[in-house]
Design an enzyme around this catalytic site. Sequence first.
Site, short mmCIF file in Angstrom:
data_model
loop_
_atom_site.label_atom_id
_atom_site.label_comp_id
_atom_site.label_asym_id
_atom_site.label_seq_id
_atom_site.Cartn_x
_atom_site.Cartn_y
_atom_site.Cartn_z
N ASN A 9 0.88 -1.18 0.00
CA ASN A 9 0.00 0.00 0.00
C ASN A 9 0.91 1.23 0.00
O ASN A 9 1.49 1.57 1.03
CB ASN A 9 -0.89 -0.04 1.25
CG ASN A 9 -1.74 1.21 1.39
OD1 ASN A 9 -1.76 2.06 0.50
ND2 ASN A 9 -2.44 1.32 2.51
N TRP A 10 1.01 1.85 -1.15
CA TRP A 10 1.94 2.98 -1.29
C TRP A 10 1.36 4.26 -0.67
O TRP A 10 2.05 5.27 -0.59
CB TRP A 10 2.30 3.20 -2.77
CG TRP A 10 3.07 2.06 -3.38
CD1 TRP A 10 3.44 0.89 -2.76
CD2 TRP A 10 3.59 1.99 -4.71
NE1 TRP A 10 4.15 0.10 -3.63
CE2 TRP A 10 4.26 0.74 -4.84
CE3 TRP A 10 3.56 2.85 -5.82
CZ2 TRP A 10 4.88 0.34 -6.03
CZ3 TRP A 10 4.18 2.44 -7.01
CH2 TRP A 10 4.83 1.21 -7.09
N LYS A 11 0.10 4.22 -0.27
CA LYS A 11 -0.56 5.37 0.34
C LYS A 11 -0.38 6.62 -0.53
O LYS A 11 -0.29 6.49 -1.75
CB LYS A 11 -0.07 5.57 1.79
CG LYS A 11 -0.23 4.28 2.60
CD LYS A 11 -0.06 4.45 4.09
CE LYS A 11 -0.22 3.10 4.79
NZ LYS A 11 -0.15 3.18 6.24
N HIS A 94 -9.58 0.84 5.04
CA HIS A 94 -8.29 1.07 5.70
C HIS A 94 -8.50 2.00 6.90
O HIS A 94 -9.33 2.92 6.85
CB HIS A 94 -7.29 1.68 4.72
CG HIS A 94 -5.90 1.67 5.26
ND1 HIS A 94 -5.46 2.61 6.15
CD2 HIS A 94 -4.86 0.81 5.06
CE1 HIS A 94 -4.19 2.33 6.48
NE2 HIS A 94 -3.81 1.25 5.83
N GLU A 96 -6.89 4.43 7.94
CA GLU A 96 -6.72 5.87 7.64
C GLU A 96 -8.00 6.43 7.02
O GLU A 96 -8.36 7.59 7.27
CB GLU A 96 -5.48 6.06 6.75
CG GLU A 96 -4.21 5.86 7.56
CD GLU A 96 -3.01 5.31 6.79
OE1 GLU A 96 -3.00 5.38 5.55
OE2 GLU A 96 -2.10 4.80 7.45
N GLU A 164 -5.16 -5.11 10.52
CA GLU A 164 -4.16 -4.06 10.70
C GLU A 164 -4.45 -3.31 12.01
O GLU A 164 -5.26 -2.37 12.02
CB GLU A 164 -4.21 -3.06 9.54
CG GLU A 164 -3.83 -3.66 8.21
CD GLU A 164 -3.24 -2.60 7.27
OE1 GLU A 164 -2.19 -2.87 6.69
OE2 GLU A 164 -3.82 -1.51 7.14
N GLY A 170 2.71 2.15 10.86
CA GLY A 170 3.66 3.25 10.74
C GLY A 170 4.40 3.59 12.01
O GLY A 170 5.02 4.65 12.12
N SER A 210 3.68 -2.21 10.32
CA SER A 210 5.13 -2.23 10.56
C SER A 210 5.78 -3.55 10.14
O SER A 210 6.72 -4.01 10.80
CB SER A 210 5.44 -1.90 12.03
OG SER A 210 5.02 -0.58 12.33
N GLY A 232 4.97 1.38 4.66
CA GLY A 232 6.28 2.02 4.47
C GLY A 232 7.31 1.16 3.74
O GLY A 232 7.99 1.64 2.82
P1 13P Z 1 3.13 0.32 7.68
O1 13P Z 1 3.64 -0.98 7.04
O2 13P Z 1 3.83 1.52 7.22
O3 13P Z 1 3.03 0.16 9.15
O4 13P Z 1 1.61 0.50 7.14
C1 13P Z 1 0.73 -0.56 7.18
C2 13P Z 1 -0.48 -0.20 6.43
O5 13P Z 1 -1.24 0.67 6.80
C3 13P Z 1 -0.72 -0.93 5.17
O6 13P Z 1 -2.01 -0.70 4.70
#
Ligand code: 13P
Length: 254
Positions: A9-11, A94, A96, A164, A170, A210, A232
């Site tokens: 997930n490149w966000k 997600h 977020e 998650e 993160g 993470s 990340g």
């Molecule tokens: P990180 O791997 O940066 O913790 O993010 C996880 C995430 O939200 C994947 O959708």
Amino acid sequence: MRTPLIAGNWKMNCSVEEALRLLDEMLPRLSAIQGVEKVVCPPFVALAPLARALEGADVKLGAQNCYFEPKGAFTGEISPAMLAPLCQYVILGHSERRAIFGEDDALVSRKVRAALAHGLSVILCVGENLAEHQAGRTADVVINQLQASLEDVLGLDRVVIAYEPVWAIGTGQPATGHQANHVAATLRSVLRGLYGPETAERTRILYGGSVIAANASEFVDQPEIDGALVGGASLKPDEFVGIVNKAAVRLAPQ
Ligand code: 13P
């Protein structure tokens, strides 16, 4: 046997140019790894160029969100009908989206149904926040999210669940493999109740939060966990390829 899936997930990272470069750096190495389904989820603007770059490749493409209507006066939204010719997957629910953009389970379930109706596969995310985790409410929260996000979803053929925990996203503080496996088992038992044992056994459950190459085995080696949703570390070619390799090693004869 469930095929492991590693999704990046490149966000909200990477211009189109950067996204193409990132893919370019990883593609030959990702393509060489067998037995693992590999998915990258760039920002919307990079989907069309990456779809062209991935023609004939053994790496799939996903979007990070969509709306539930097929078209119309919904300024700023992207429909599953628009995504379907470009990508195979869409991440929905997600944390977020839930925390920053106020998406609730009812909205997520409408999106899941619409995405499936347009032929997309869905990575449906659930996870508790830190306060809920500390209060020992993890199981309650994820069970409720899963049930409500799957409201009126008739089948899971194209659904992958991602656990998650919000406190692990993160932060560099992942759950333990044991914790994640325990939650995955809980989620699978919910699926068993809703869709029966065969569907529950077939459905893949990922861990996200993470995950890096150095800790990926702890998750992908768990019996109830079928891969990872990576944030990340998916922006770093060596890390992402390393994680996919760990999932492939799980498959290798011992
Ligand atoms: P990180 O791997 O940066 O913790 O993010 C996880 C995430 O939200 C994947 O959708």
